[in-house]
Design a protein around this motif. Structure first.
Motif, PDB file in Angstrom:
ATOM      1  N   UNK B  93       0.797  -1.207   0.000  1.00 43.28           N
ATOM      2  CA  UNK B  93       0.000   0.000   0.000  1.00 43.28           C
ATOM      3  C   UNK B  93       0.836   1.265   0.000  1.00 43.28           C
ATOM      4  N   UNK B  94       1.940   1.220   0.699  1.00 42.79           N
ATOM      5  CA  UNK B  94       2.761   2.419   0.826  1.00 42.79           C
ATOM      6  C   UNK B  94       3.332   2.785  -0.525  1.00 42.79           C
ATOM      7  N   UNK B  95       3.100   3.950  -0.947  1.00 43.25           N
ATOM      8  CA  UNK B  95       3.600   4.389  -2.239  1.00 43.25           C
ATOM      9  C   UNK B  95       2.566   4.260  -3.318  1.00 43.25           C
ATOM     10  N   UNK B  96       1.711   3.271  -3.229  1.00 39.52           N
ATOM     11  CA  UNK B  96       0.746   3.158  -4.318  1.00 39.52           C
ATOM     12  C   UNK B  96      -0.645   3.619  -3.932  1.00 39.52           C
ATOM     13  N   UNK B  97      -1.096   3.304  -2.717  1.00 38.57           N
ATOM     14  CA  UNK B  97      -2.401   3.810  -2.298  1.00 38.57           C
ATOM     15  C   UNK B  97      -2.279   5.047  -1.425  1.00 38.57           C
ATOM     16  N   UNK B  98      -1.347   4.951  -0.499  1.00 39.00           N
ATOM     17  CA  UNK B  98      -1.077   6.100   0.379  1.00 39.00           C
ATOM     18  C   UNK B  98       0.408   6.414   0.266  1.00 39.00           C
ATOM     19  N   UNK B  99       0.702   7.661   0.056  1.00 38.70           N
ATOM     20  CA  UNK B  99       2.099   8.076  -0.067  1.00 38.70           C
ATOM     21  C   UNK B  99       2.426   9.126   0.976  1.00 38.70           C
ATOM     22  N   UNK B 100       3.723   9.282   1.222  1.00 43.86           N
ATOM     23  CA  UNK B 100       4.103  10.259   2.240  1.00 43.86           C
ATOM     24  C   UNK B 100       5.302  11.074   1.787  1.00 43.86           C
ATOM     25  N   UNK B 101       5.293  12.358   2.099  1.00 44.61           N
ATOM     26  CA  UNK B 101       6.506  13.158   1.881  1.00 44.61           C
ATOM     27  C   UNK B 101       6.906  13.806   3.198  1.00 44.61           C
ATOM     28  N   UNK B 124       8.779   0.425 -10.200  1.00 47.99           N
ATOM     29  CA  UNK B 124       8.778  -0.986 -10.553  1.00 47.99           C
ATOM     30  C   UNK B 124       8.273  -1.856  -9.421  1.00 47.99           C
ATOM     31  N   UNK B 125       8.364  -1.293  -8.203  1.00 47.34           N
ATOM     32  CA  UNK B 125       7.874  -2.071  -7.074  1.00 47.34           C
ATOM     33  C   UNK B 125       6.357  -2.214  -7.127  1.00 47.34           C
ATOM     34  N   UNK B 126       5.715  -1.164  -7.580  1.00 43.68           N
ATOM     35  CA  UNK B 126       4.254  -1.196  -7.519  1.00 43.68           C
ATOM     36  C   UNK B 126       3.590  -1.462  -8.853  1.00 43.68           C
ATOM     37  N   UNK B 127       4.313  -1.250  -9.926  1.00 48.30           N
ATOM     38  CA  UNK B 127       3.680  -1.488 -11.227  1.00 48.30           C
ATOM     39  C   UNK B 127       4.561  -2.426 -12.025  1.00 48.30           C
ATOM     40  N   UNK B 128       3.922  -3.090 -12.918  1.00 45.67           N
ATOM     41  CA  UNK B 128       4.660  -4.039 -13.741  1.00 45.67           C
ATOM     42  C   UNK B 128       5.249  -3.325 -14.937  1.00 45.67           C
ATOM     43  N   UNK B 129       6.405  -2.739 -14.775  1.00 42.95           N
ATOM     44  CA  UNK B 129       6.977  -1.981 -15.882  1.00 42.95           C
ATOM     45  C   UNK B 129       8.392  -2.445 -16.150  1.00 42.95           C
ATOM     46  N   UNK B 131      12.314  -1.488 -17.166  1.00 42.15           N
ATOM     47  CA  UNK B 131      13.144  -0.377 -16.722  1.00 42.15           C
ATOM     48  C   UNK B 131      12.958   0.838 -17.610  1.00 42.15           C
ATOM     49  N   UNK B 132      12.890   0.567 -18.883  1.00 41.19           N
ATOM     50  CA  UNK B 132      12.739   1.669 -19.829  1.00 41.19           C
ATOM     51  C   UNK B 132      11.434   2.417 -19.637  1.00 41.19           C
ATOM     52  N   UNK B 133      10.354   1.646 -19.466  1.00 43.20           N
ATOM     53  CA  UNK B 133       9.056   2.282 -19.265  1.00 43.20           C
ATOM     54  C   UNK B 133       9.052   3.100 -17.981  1.00 43.20           C
ATOM     55  N   UNK B 134       9.621   2.502 -16.934  1.00 48.04           N
ATOM     56  CA  UNK B 134       9.651   3.211 -15.656  1.00 48.04           C
ATOM     57  C   UNK B 134      10.438   4.506 -15.790  1.00 48.04           C
ATOM     58  N   UNK B 135      11.522   4.451 -16.524  1.00 48.83           N
ATOM     59  CA  UNK B 135      12.354   5.657 -16.682  1.00 48.83           C
ATOM     60  C   UNK B 135      11.587   6.773 -17.390  1.00 48.83           C
ATOM     61  N   UNK B 136      10.852   6.388 -18.431  1.00 50.35           N
ATOM     62  CA  UNK B 136      10.056   7.398 -19.141  1.00 50.35           C
ATOM     63  C   UNK B 136       9.022   8.021 -18.219  1.00 50.35           C
ATOM     64  N   UNK B 137       8.371   7.158 -17.468  1.00 53.47           N
ATOM     65  CA  UNK B 137       7.358   7.643 -16.527  1.00 53.47           C
ATOM     66  C   UNK B 137       7.977   8.570 -15.495  1.00 53.47           C
ATOM     67  N   UNK B 138       9.147   8.204 -15.029  1.00 48.99           N
ATOM     68  CA  UNK B 138       9.827   9.037 -14.033  1.00 48.99           C
ATOM     69  C   UNK B 138      10.167  10.404 -14.615  1.00 48.99           C
ATOM     70  N   UNK B 139      10.671  10.409 -15.851  1.00 47.79           N
ATOM     71  CA  UNK B 139      11.007  11.687 -16.481  1.00 47.79           C
ATOM     72  C   UNK B 139       9.765  12.555 -16.604  1.00 47.79           C
ATOM     73  N   UNK B 140       8.673  11.903 -16.955  1.00 43.96           N
ATOM     74  CA  UNK B 140       7.398  12.617 -17.038  1.00 43.96           C
ATOM     75  C   UNK B 140       7.003  13.255 -15.723  1.00 43.96           C
ATOM     76  N   UNK B 141       7.160  12.479 -14.655  1.00 37.02           N
ATOM     77  CA  UNK B 141       6.810  12.963 -13.328  1.00 37.02           C
ATOM     78  C   UNK B 141       7.681  14.154 -12.962  1.00 37.02           C
ATOM     79  N   UNK B 142       8.959  14.082 -13.251  1.00 38.81           N
ATOM     80  CA  UNK B 142       9.859  15.180 -12.919  1.00 38.81           C
ATOM     81  C   UNK B 142       9.427  16.440 -13.647  1.00 38.81           C
TER      82      UNK B 142
END
Lengths: 304, 329, 329
Positions: B93-101, B124-129, B131-142
């Motif tokens: 749940x941590x990170x995917x349903x409830x997150x904390x900063x 990658x811990x919470x979604x089935x991605x 490495x490449x997909x995760x990296x793109x998503x991360x860049x998007x988030x940034x």
């Protein structure tokens, strides 16, 4: 609608002493130490040894450690509890006497090396980056790079005959670890605001070091002193093998060194008992030292 | 503000969190209950020692137990009681349903891994991605959180970034899996005022985009006023007032809330010579008085206040509540 | 009103060493040419965000950091020209209060020793007289004399700050540098300490250099205010003038960024773009031009001049090219 009360009303009570994080590092340490079973056992054993040593020093017992009056290699009996050694001395008495020697060596070396380490470390740390620091560091580096036993041999040779040659040699090398630790801590402390406050008032630098900074390193010094104590005793054993150990009196190291021939002839009493006594003190002191370190570590999470 | 028609996203009831210290047990959180609805921001306000941070951390069971423990209470989220979940379920749940900063971005981010590495790890811990997909998503988030040149920055290390940027990275990480609830523990306290403004704006914008609820734990009433829909005021482990934001600031009911609002230095039209104060000090959690914990400092306290501790009474019309025998306004 | 302190073009550069031989490769220009005057009995507030150099300036004025160049004229004597002994004697006139209540008191000394130390160092009075003075000082800051033999860790943050204030008063200084004295305290304690400082100033006529990042606190305590950015003073005016009519773009952005504890007053935010440049490599020309919403081509080329947009006896200084044009015509 909050009241504007005079400041005097505000602070009538000092915060309770009972509050959980309003304690000094020492009070907390004592509490933690007392709950550390291994540490307390270690401490008790060390105290026991200390009492024995005290008795020897006061002349209460083991006075006949040097007398050559027994038969050689007598077995353990009611007269000679541990038997006698190759020249007929009472092993038990010698083992007991050696406790005093051990404490003597340990304490002298621990106290002196800690003092020197604290002074030089504090100077190096406070004046870090300047020539004072460079010199002390250079000095430290040189001493650290000389193999210990070579150095001791050289010192013993240079001061040949001096009963304190060994102590001097040990102190000259053991101070460096303490010095390094104190230097690191002082570098950290000298940027704290209470040091700036002292400078703003006009307190001279040397006074700042001794009055404000060094007292905050005592917890390090204490732990280091216990470590050096043990190291000194252990080193003495090897030095005795090299003939550079205690010159007058007897120590466990000397007993063990003497016993090499006896062991070859099949008589273990000397060796065994000296080793047991030595091992006992070292082990107990180590346990206490570890517990002390844990107790004084400000960052350890209290799992109470 | 939602009231009664939609089900709450998070429902805390009678939560008690206790710490064992050498002087005895201390209740950092002493019987609190509150709800958080979908798409709303709730502030938990109070000074140091009031229990707000412990509350935030307990929701995700991030309090070390021992020496802490949840003595009683329930935390209902999405139909499950978080106090009863296994560690494994919680981690999912941590990170995917409830997150904390958190407050200190330097210590919340691992200094020896690049930013990208850490974000990809979470994804990658919470979604089935891959490495490449995760990296793109991360860049998007940034990019979404307003970090310039994200494709370059993603390989940087935390120490190469400013405080504001690190905080935004942390937000990006927290939001990357689209949680329903974000718990922000003093997210801007360590930042400069101008950076704070940037970051808070970012958070509010993302909250809208992601339809997220947020619990904002802070001592800064200014930040609460600007970003929260409702706020809960805590004192010594209790909730003493809960209200819609306008009501809290313009018609505070609890004398403590009122005192706090009055005593904050703020930019005024005319300078005043003396700031109103709340006299006295916060009581020691080990030696709490019977009755209302604020009584010693309260100008309206009576004998009744010192005898029995008042409990929160919710007004059925407004939804606001206060724990006081002599509320103001 | 006479001038107590006059600072002229003060600079403090910290050398950055690098490379194999620890050579100086760059300088951190923490204070890059600051000039101001402090009148007797008045408070000059110094405001700015982290890294602007205000704390360094506060310490440089006392020569706690040795300034790289400049003049510090206190009551007619240039502190920069004094030798060590004379400087120590002058220290009686100038003292400092620190930000961190937990690090500013020597942990292994009782507070009696701490407060008395200044008197001992300067050999003021007999030992008995010094003890009496310490008791008086404790009284002035609102602490009972029973606490004299206690150690700092036994006190709360607010109380420790009071002890620090008592210490700074021991020598009857004319001038005290207060470096963020309330920033580390809880909100409800802040107002208590601020009131204390204000009262001390009124009753003892002490001049303060009050450093803070909090514009509201600064407004409350200051007669005059200086705004710092990247080692320079960008605006300097009386508090009334500055808050009513801030001129410099940075000051305006700073004021708009403060979260106001009032949900109705959602200010129109001036959000600055980008991050604060590094003081090791300040941008050419005006240090603020990289983030300034009103930047012109000239701002990149030359340092802005100091323009007085006020009057002769009520000056309002701005370091900005925008105003240079106006006054040129």
């Amino acid at each position: 609608m909050s009241s504007v009360a005079p400041e005097q009303v505000v602070d009538q009570t000092v915060v309770n002493d009972g509050s959980a994080d309003r304690e000094s590092i020492w009070a907390k340490a004592v509490y933690k130490l007392r709950r550390d079973r291994l540490g307390m056992i270690g401490l008790s054993v060390v105290l026991l040894y200390f009492i024995v040593a005290l008795g020897v020093w006061l002349g209460i017992w083991a006075t006949q450690w040097g007398d050559v009056e027994g038969p050689k290699w007598a077995p353990m009996s009611s007269e000679y509890w541990f038997g006698t050694n190759i020249i007929g001395q009472d092993i038990f008495a010698r083992a007991i006497y050696s406790t005093k020697t051990a404490f003597e060596v340990g304490l002298v070396v621990a106290v002196l090396s800690t003092i020197i380490g604290a002074l030089l470390g504090a100077l190096a740390g406070f004046f870090s980056g300047t020539w004072i620091d460079e010199i002390i560091l250079w000095f430290k580096g040189v001493l650290d790079s000389i193999p210990f036993y070579l150095f001791v041999a050289a010192v013993a040779f240079a001061l040949s005959g001096n009963p304190y040659a060994m102590h001097i040699a040990m102190v000259s090398t053991f101070w460096t670890t303490t010095g390094r630790l104190v230097r690191g801590e002082v570098i950290k402390l000298k940027n704290f605001e209470f040091v700036e406050a002292a400078r703003a008032i006009g307190v001279p630098q040397v006074t700042i070091i001794f009055r404000h900074i060094l007292p905050n390193t005592f917890h390090i010094l204490l732990v280091q002193a216990t470590i050096v104590f043990v190291a000194a005793i252990k080193s003495e054993v090897i030095l005795s093998f090299l003939g550079l150990g205690v010159q007058d009196g007897v120590s466990w190291g000397l007993m063990i060194a003497e016993s090499t021939q006896e062991v070859l002839a099949g008589f273990f009493s000397n060796f065994v008992w000296a080793s047991v006594f030595l091992f006992g003190l070292v082990m107990a002191f180590n346990m206490f030292s570890d517990a002390l370190q844990d107790a004084l570590d400000p960052r350890k999470v209290a799992s109470e | 503000m939602s009231s009664g028609h939609t089900a709450p996203l998070l429902s805390v009831r009678n939560l008690v969190v206790e710490f064992s210290t050498r002087y005895g047990p201390v209740r950092a959180v002493d019987d609190i209950s509150f709800d958080v609805y979908p798409n709303e921001t709730v502030g938990i306000v109070g000074e140091s020692g009031c229990g707000k941070t412990v509350t935030g951390l307990t929701l995700l069971r991030l309090i070390p137990m021992p020496p802490g423990r949840i003595v009683q209470g329930s935390i209902e989220f999405d139909g499950r009681d978080l106090t009863k979940l296994s560690e494994k379920d919680l981690q999912e749940m941590r990170g995917s349903d409830i997150s904390m900063i958190f407050q200190e971005p330097m210590t919340a981010l691992n200094p020896v891994f690049s930013v990208g590495n850490q974000m990809i790890d979470v994804l990658r811990r919470h979604k089935n991605l891959t490495r490449g997909q995760a990296r793109e998503l991360a860049i998007n988030m940034l990019d979404t959180v307003g970090i310039p040149a994200p494709r370059k920055r993603i390989d940087e290390y935390p120490h190469q970034m400013s405080g504001g940027m690190r905080q935004r990275v942390m937000i990006a990480m927290a939001l990357s899996c689209g949680p329903k609830l974000l718990i922000a523990d003093e997210p801007t306290t360590a930042l400069d005022v101008t950076t704070q403004a940037q970051v808070m704006e970012q958070i509010v914008k993302l909250q809208d985009e992601f339809h997220m609820s947020m619990i904002l734990v802070t001592h800064d009433l200014g930040v609460v006023a600007e970003s929260c829909d409702r706020a809960i005021v805590m004192y010594c482990g209790n909730i003493i007032e809960t209200a819609a934001i306008d009501d809290l600031f313009h018609k505070p009911q609890h004398p403590y809330t009122r005192g706090l609002l009055d005593s904050i230095p703020r930019i005024r039209e005319e300078r005043i010579t003396e700031l109103p104060i709340i006299r006295g000090m916060v009581p020691d959690l080990l030696h709490l008085p019977d009755g209302c914990r604020f009584a010693d400092r309260c100008p309206r306290a009576t004998a009744e206040c010192r005898q029995d501790k008042p409990v929160v009474k919710i007004d059925p019309v407004t939804g606001n509540g206060v724990a006081c025998y002599h509320p103001m306004g | 009103m006479s001038t107590l302190l006059k600072v002229v073009d003060l600079k403090k550069y910290f050398p950055v060493r690098g490379g194999m031989f620890h050579r100086v490769v760059a300088h951190v220009k923490a204070v890059d040419g600051v000039s101001f005057e402090l009148k007797k009995g008045r408070t000059l507030g110094l405001v700015g965000e982290s890294g602007c150099g205000k704390s360094t300036l506060g310490r440089a004025v006392l020569r706690l950091h040795e300034p790289t160049s400049g003049q510090i004229i206190l009551n007619g004597d240039d502190l920069m020209t004094l030798d060590r002994q004379a400087l120590t004697a002058h220290r009686r006139q100038m003292q400092i209060i620190f930000q961190d209540p937990y690090a500013s008191l020597s942990p292994r000394r009782t507070i009696a020793q701490t407060i008395q130390e200044p008197l001992d160092v300067h050999k003021i009075g007999t030992p008995r007289e010094r003890e009496k003075k310490v008791e008086e000082l404790l009284d002035v800051v609102g602490l009972r004399k029973q606490v004299l033999s206690r150690y700092p860790h036994e006190f709360s943050g607010g109380q420790r700050q009071r002890i620090g204030i008592a210490r700074s008063l021991a020598l009857n200084p004319n001038f005290i540098v207060a470096d963020e004295p309330v920033s580390a305290l809880d909100v409800s304690v802040q107002s208590q300490v601020l009131n204390l400082i204000a009262r001390l100033q009124r009753e003892h006529g002490i001049s303060f250099l009050f450093i803070s990042h909090d514009l509201a606190v600064i407004q409350h305590v200051s007669d005059d205010v200086g705004v710092m950015y990247l080692g320079r003073l960008v605006e300097l005016a009386s508090a009334d003038d500055l808050y009513r009519q801030p001129r410099h773009p940075y000051t305006k952005a700073l004021m708009s960024a403060i979260p106001v504890p009032d949900p109705n007053k959602k200010s129109k935010r001036i959000i600055l773009s980008g991050d604060v440049p590094s003081p090791m490599n300040p941008p050419p020309g005006c240090p603020f031009h990289t983030r300034c919403p009103d930047a012109m081509p000239r701002c990149k080329e030359a340092l802005p001049p100091r323009i007085n947009v006020g009057s002769e006896d009520r000056p309002h200084f701005v370091d900005c090219h925008l105003f240079a044009e106006e006054s040129a015509t």
